[in-house]
Design an enzyme around this catalytic site. Structure first.
Site, PDB file in Angstrom:
ATOM      1  N   THR B 200       0.802  -1.189   0.000  1.00  0.00           N
ATOM      2  CA  THR B 200       0.000   0.000   0.000  1.00  0.00           C
ATOM      3  C   THR B 200       0.843   1.250   0.000  1.00  0.00           C
ATOM      4  O   THR B 200       1.378   1.596   1.039  1.00  0.00           O
ATOM      5  CB  THR B 200      -0.801   0.058   1.296  1.00  0.00           C
ATOM      6  N   GLU B 279      -5.943  10.450  -7.765  1.00  0.00           N
ATOM      7  CA  GLU B 279      -5.770  11.642  -8.594  1.00  0.00           C
ATOM      8  C   GLU B 279      -6.867  11.704  -9.650  1.00  0.00           C
ATOM      9  O   GLU B 279      -6.963  10.851 -10.501  1.00  0.00           O
ATOM     10  CB  GLU B 279      -4.414  11.580  -9.306  1.00  0.00           C
TER      11      GLU B 279
END
Lengths: 426, 426
Positions: B200, B279
């Site tokens: 992660t 994003e």
């Protein structure tokens, strides 16, 4: 080949390449229809194009997508391509005829109408489609257009057909190379959704060289790997990719090696045209991997780099974000259990060494040079949309762990790509 | 959990989650520097954040990127994490410290300064970095900031550290779940470049549960597969991904199973927050594959769909271009030699059956419903940037060839993604 300076030049270039080999006729017509799957009554335009072997007989070979859900046209062509006599190929854009209810039967029925109108048996006609997946072919509209399509056939130029098969392509793509007394001429369409692990969006290659079906098939197999299979626009292999090679056998065959060389030039040229014409392509990226343990591994690394969204967007922004190159190589090696010696690896961008001995070799001066290199390699605004040039952003990677090498071409990831693909059907 | 209605609500939610477990202090400061690799003298901002075990001792476990070019911080943490006593972890953003000349030594030297200022031995301190690959850490500026950083430490809230580790994240990510008398609290950063085949981006999980290093390590291994490894934003696994679990051992441990469940909730919550904060994410895509021959195959199909640029852009455009779903499944099966029975396959989008018996099931009415479903699932402009909601575009795929299943989360591909990634370093 020198880059053309304007679109006018390119139209001239296309004309010099478009003369059909002996024994071929080609043409194209447009029709409109409303997809029955959509609400409303908006009409959509479809082009119907035809390549015909004017003697009514020829032989063919083909390579097809490895996608596990091939479209009805791929199934139909695979069934018919080894037949003793091929009369030609019908091509429509706008509807891919993939997994549409009754799609295979629709395609067969249309070739029956074509045989009735143009001659021969239906199983001597091939049929290719490209466009939206899931929509049904507008059979009545296509049937009604066949007589006009047949009237449009002429023996001079491949250009109308090359234009007719386009979807979001910016420009028609034609390549032609002589092979002894014969000619090899190819047309192709392809923009987004190109990752030909085996094949090529749609490419139709015509020759008059008197070669057998087996020879054509072998020659095609020899050249696809380094041509159509070496380009990648967005990593997806479509349901409909195919490359068909047709011969009229009307001219003496050159030496087999000479034919393969001409075919290679045509296929490589078309493959690169396809990348240059990719949806929203601003930079063409060329990745050359050497020193891999085998060719497949080299290809895998090269595609990992050229398909990385992070590498693609950085290049689009003229940003030499070279860290992303290393990251994409490391990602591929790590995920595939391939040992990689970071200390031995070297990477060059635009010929400049940027990574060696396990470390980046960057400086303010180099950063400035790399930025201006990337800017120079992007399409200048006045040439935007202009397909033919020799400019690529060259990334050279030497893994120093073997003798495997591979060279692939891809495109950057731009706003225009998103726009094209978010709004493709509308 | 019900979706919050505004950003004000979310700040309130974060406060309720931010109480640090017993035995932890955390803080963050900002500094500016000019990367020596860049021309000019433009200053860049870096946050330096610190999580400290206030007794000066604790234990830790971690999972790390599989990228073959891990950054210096990953190498350092791998070396130190199994040590008998861990004092905490330092985190900087803006510079990833990957393959930068002397990067590993730089990281070690900084932990020496930290040990001198905050106590303990340097090898008891972990160090994580995220940001641009290739740049060197600004060692003097970091050293000079350590005293202020240590003064900023407090035992109340994880929020300053959660904010400090952000890069292009829209919002801080914190999850907290009680486990008996103990607490499991996690913070994470991650936006682009997320494909945690193992790990992660950066996640730091703190607990006061009195568990051994071996137990922490086992628990972490049990939960990462369905949490961090089940999200994918752009298919790249970064050089710096890591998830670190720290325990102060200050509170009685709950039953092991209860601890794992709390840890699972924290990790799953953070993983989904990361996708929601991706994003330019406009839609969160949830792909549930069932009926595969095994779990890995199910995961492979799900990721093929969620990472397909063509699927992602279509969903961004609220365009139910369902053909692309089938194409990406077929592409994956074809490229990996997995047999797939198109007749048995069924696909649902938003609960509606769109594909079965080898054919699409679409109609103008269904097309209208699917478009409005996609529109409803996108962020509305007034909530743009607001991270927490429960909306996902649900794609359910049943392969009917086995019992393997997997569920992954990803994001669509938007103009904002391109902008963020083309201009990330500027």
């Amino acid at each position: 080949m020198a880059a053309c300076k304007s679109i006018v030049d390119y139209e001239d270039v296309l004309k010099t390449r478009s003369a059909l080999p002996r024994g071929f006729r080609a043409g194209s017509v447009a029709l409109t229809f409303h997809p029955r799957e959509l609400p409303g009554d908006k009409l959509y335009r479809m082009n119907l194009s035809l390549i015909e072997l004017s003697d009514g007989k020829g032989v063919a070979a083909g390579v097809f997508t490895r996608n596990a859900f091939p479209g009805a046209p791929v199934l139909l062509c695979r069934e018919r391509i080894d037949g003793p006599s091929i009369r030609g190929i019908l091509v429509n854009n706008k509807v891919a005829n993939v997994c549409a209810p009754g799609g295979f039967d629709d395609a067969c029925r249309i070739t029956e109408s074509l045989a009735a109108a143009a001659g021969g048996k239906s199983e001597e006609w091939l049929y290719a489609s490209t466009g939206v997946i899931g929509w049904k072919l507008p059979v009545p509209e296509i049937d009604a257009s066949l007589p006009t399509l047949i009237k449009s056939l002429q023996a001079e130029s491949a250009l109308p057909a090359a234009r007719g098969i386009m979807t979001t392509d910016r420009f028609p793509k034609i390549r032609s190379v002589p092979a002894g007394e014969a000619t090899v001429l190819g047309i192709a369409k392809g923009a987004g959704m190109i990752e030909p692990n085996m094949a090529t969006m749609l490419a139709f290659i015509m020759t008059d060289a008197d070669l057998s079906r087996e020879e054509l098939s072998r020659a095609l197999g020899e050249v696809v790997e380094d041509s159509f299979n070496a380009v990648s626009v967005d990593g997806d292999q479509s349901t409909s990719d195919m490359c068909i090679l047709l011969s009229s056998r009307r001219s003496p065959a050159p030496a087999y090696g000479d034919f393969v060389e001409a075919l290679r030039q045509v296929c490589t040229g078309l493959a690169r045209d396809i990348v240059r014409n990719g949806e929203g392509t601003s930079h063409v990226i060329e990745v050359a991997v050497s020193g891999a343990r085998c060719r497949e591994e080299a290809r895998g690394f090269a595609k990992a780099v050229v398909n990385s969204p992070l590498v693609k967007t950085a290049i689009y922004g003229n940003d030499p974000n070279i860290g992303r190159l290393v990251s994409s190589l490391g990602d591929y090696a790590g995920n595939n259990g391939i040992p990689l010696d970071g200390k031995a690896l070297s990477i060059r961008l635009g010929g400049e060494l940027i990574f060696s001995g396990g470390e980046f070799r960057i400086s303010p001066e180099l950063e400035t040079r790399l930025s201006s290199y990337l800017e120079k390699k992007s399409f200048s605004p006045e040439l935007k949309g202009y397909p033919e040039h020799d400019e690529t952003v060259l990334i050279e990677i030497d893994l120093q762990s073997g003798t495997g090498s591979s060279r692939v071409w891809g495109s950057d990831l731009s706003y225009e790509y998103i726009r094209e693909n978010a709004e493709y059907r509308s």
